[in-house]
Design a protein around this motif. Structure first.
Motif, PDB file in Angstrom:
ATOM      1  N   ILE A 192       0.831  -1.209   0.000  1.00 16.93           N
ATOM      2  CA  ILE A 192       0.000   0.000   0.000  1.00 16.93           C
ATOM      3  C   ILE A 192       0.867   1.261   0.000  1.00 16.93           C
ATOM      4  N   PHE A 193       0.275   2.331  -0.485  1.00 18.58           N
ATOM      5  CA  PHE A 193       0.922   3.648  -0.544  1.00 18.58           C
ATOM      6  C   PHE A 193      -0.069   4.690  -0.028  1.00 18.58           C
ATOM      7  N   SER A 194       0.469   5.824   0.391  1.00 16.49           N
ATOM      8  CA  SER A 194      -0.395   6.939   0.805  1.00 16.49           C
ATOM      9  C   SER A 194       0.004   8.187   0.021  1.00 16.49           C
ATOM     10  N   PHE A 195      -1.003   9.004  -0.312  1.00 18.13           N
ATOM     11  CA  PHE A 195      -0.730  10.279  -0.989  1.00 18.13           C
ATOM     12  C   PHE A 195      -1.157  11.452  -0.105  1.00 18.13           C
ATOM     13  N   GLN A 196      -1.204  11.221   1.205  1.00 23.06           N
ATOM     14  CA  GLN A 196      -1.530  12.282   2.157  1.00 23.06           C
ATOM     15  C   GLN A 196      -0.448  13.370   2.049  1.00 23.06           C
ATOM     16  N   LEU A 197      -0.695  14.517   2.596  1.00 22.06           N
ATOM     17  CA  LEU A 197       0.149  15.692   2.341  1.00 22.06           C
ATOM     18  C   LEU A 197       1.620  15.535   2.731  1.00 22.06           C
ATOM     19  N   ASN A 198       1.904  14.727   3.746  1.00 24.64           N
ATOM     20  CA  ASN A 198       3.304  14.577   4.174  1.00 24.64           C
ATOM     21  C   ASN A 198       4.109  13.595   3.315  1.00 24.64           C
TER      22      ASN A 198
END
Ligand code: PLP
Length: 435
Positions: A202-208
């Motif tokens: 999984i990956f995240s594209f949240q601001l940080n």
């Protein structure tokens, strides 16, 4: 700034600080938001079609993002998500993790890693970390037990640990492997992108994160059945037909959904950012390693071991001091020298105060909280095997020790040569005075 002027006295003791201008915000992808993101978003708005599965003039932003992402990681399937947290829940759900299972995970992590496991009724089993700040292969080997179903490798702070050894141990034990690449998008290990090692990643594209759409994430895998399960879970619990409408007919995919689809607006932004990812990580990696190399000769300043430096995505520089007291004084002295971020940002953090990244700060875990009066899943008879598992501080000797003696510096993707120079100068000055 004249070197002589601040060579003698630390700013914390009334000397002249190395710099007075705060460092730029961390938030790697945000510095690169520009015309490309705007053009994609505009297309979605003009087409009045922000929902990915149907609409008057669909731009297929999420479809295009998934296509590019799966090619980049070298996986058959990619599934856009509303968040990395949701992607973790879909990943473990797709693997069928539930009561009676334990999932091994490192003590340096993010709260979402734990919540995904507990929400499914399974038991988190903590594994110590090592000098990579990722899971220790030795402790993984030691902790695998009869209830272990899966392992979560969390590629923390920009880079994976000893992934080769970890994967081998997990495979030999028959464990399912989930990679959490939220903090290491764009990183590689021995030439292969993170996200290509486990059963699912999984990956995240949240601001940080290294690239961003504000909110958003991605799940990748090769197995069709796993993908279809993850798909149903991330949506409303069912498949969709070619017209994008829910299709509850297939009894293999009649599950429970979490409503974590990616919107076309997030997809539009992420698609533009994905094109910039290598530039963003390249900028962070070169600034970070320029700093590291110039500080390498300072005795007593131990840098985090990066298993494969060439594959480091670069957003954080972590160093460890000899004692917790020295660590605290070192960080305070760096702050006084001007190694601080803009108001509201985080630049130079004694890792002791790195919040929910440490197992022992997750009170819901330490106190075994439940959302229902039943105490589930801790009270589930299938989980009785975990009655004496401990999650408090002291459980993981290396992890808890590193937390108390380490400093994390965020590396903005837009650091100038002067910023790098000042950071090096400040660390040297403080080390000269305190060590
Ligand atoms: C390691 C890790 N896993 C998962 C997540 C969750 O991602 P999101 O914020 O997109 O839900 C994050 C970031 O917040 C993270 O750092």
């Amino acid at each position: 700034m004249n070197v002589e002027a601040h060579a003698e006295k630390l700013a914390i003791d009334g000397g002249v600080p190395v710099r007075t201008e705060p460092l730029p915000w961390e938030l790697p992808g945000s510095h690169w938001i520009g015309q490309e993101e705007l053009d994609n978003i505009t297309q979605v708005i003009k087409g009045r079609s922000p929902f990915r599965y149907y609409g008057p003039q669909l731009g297929h932003m999420v479809d295009r993002l998934e296509d590019a992402f799966s090619k980049r990681i070298g996986r058959k399937y990619a599934l856009g998500m509303g968040s990395g947290t949701g992607a973790l829940l879909a990943a473990f759900g797709a693997l069928g993790v539930g009561p009676g299972d334990e999932v091994l995970l490192p003590g340096y992590l993010w709260v979402s890693c734990i919540s995904a496991i507990v929400r499914l009724g399974a038991i988190p089993r903590l594994v110590d970390i090592d000098d990579t700040f990722c899971m220790s292969p030795k402790d993984l080997q030691r902790k695998i037990g009869p209830h272990s179903k899966a392992v979560l490798f969390v590629h923390m702070s920009g880079a994976p640990g000893d992934l080769g050894a970890l994967v081998k141990i997990a495979r030999d034990a028959g464990l399912k492997i989930v990679e959490d690449c939220a903090q290491a998008n764009g990183a590689r290990y021995q030439g292969r992108p993170v996200g290509s090692f486990g059963d699912v990643a999984i990956f995240s594209f949240q601001l940080n994160k290294n690239m961003t759409s504000g909110e958003g994430g991605m799940l990748v895998c090769d197995d069709e059945h796993l993908y279809k399960r993850a798909f149903a879970i991330h949506d409303m619990g069912y498949a969709r037909n070619d017209e994008g409408r829910l299709d509850p007919a297939d009894s293999n995919y009649q599950l429970w959904g979490i409503g974590c689809r990616m919107s076309e607006l997030a997809g539009a932004m992420a698609l533009a950012q994905l094109d910039k990812l290598d530039k963003i990580t390249g900028a962070m990696r070169s600034a970070k390693w320029a700093i590291r190399e110039q500080l390498a000769t300072i005795p007593g300043l131990q840098f985090r071991r990066i298993a494969d430096p060439e594959g480091d995505s670069g957003p954080f520089l972590i160093c460890t001091l000899e004692s917790p007291d020295l660590c605290k004084r070192f960080a305070e002295a760096l702050h006084a020298e001007g190694i601080v971020g803009q108001t509201g940002s985080m630049a130079c953090v004694p890792m002791e105060s790195w919040g929910l990244h440490w197992h022992f700060n997750n009170q819901s875990l330490v106190q075994r909280r439940s959302q229902s009066v039943s105490g589930w899943p801790w009270s589930d008879p299938a989980n009785a095997f975990a009655a004496d598992y401990d999650y408090a501080r002291g459980t993981l000797p290396a992890c808890d020790d590193l937390a108390s003696r380490s400093i994390l510096l965020t590396i903005a993707s837009c650091l100038t040569g002067k910023d790098v120079e000042d950071i090096v100068m400040a660390y040297r000055k403080v080390a000269d005075a305190l060590m």
